[in-house]
Design a protein around this motif. Structure first.
Motif: not given
Length: 63
Positions: A18-20, A29-32, A37-42
């Motif tokens: 997992q990276y930011y 997040t790296l899988t295989n 990619l995800n946005q972190v909400e408030e």
């Protein structure tokens, strides 16, 4: 590894595979050899951004 969103290498490791990105503030997040990619909400929840990218943008080349 580069961020597929901003193309910069300013990534920090936050967990196992997992990276930011400190430039565009998304979680990767790296899988295989494929990124998610995800946005972190408030409220701390994650919203997926995968549908905004082409399949080849999310594949990570080894080496």
């Amino acid at each position: 590894m580069h961020c597929p969103n901003c193309k910069n290498k300013n990534l920090g490791k936050i967990g196992v595979n997992q990276y930011y990105c400190w430039d565009c503030f998304i979680e990767l997040t790296l899988t295989n050899n494929k990124l998610s990619l995800n946005q972190v909400e408030e409220d701390g929840s994650l919203t997926t951004l995968d549908d905004l990218f082409e399949e080849q943008d999310l594949n990570v080349q080894e080496g």
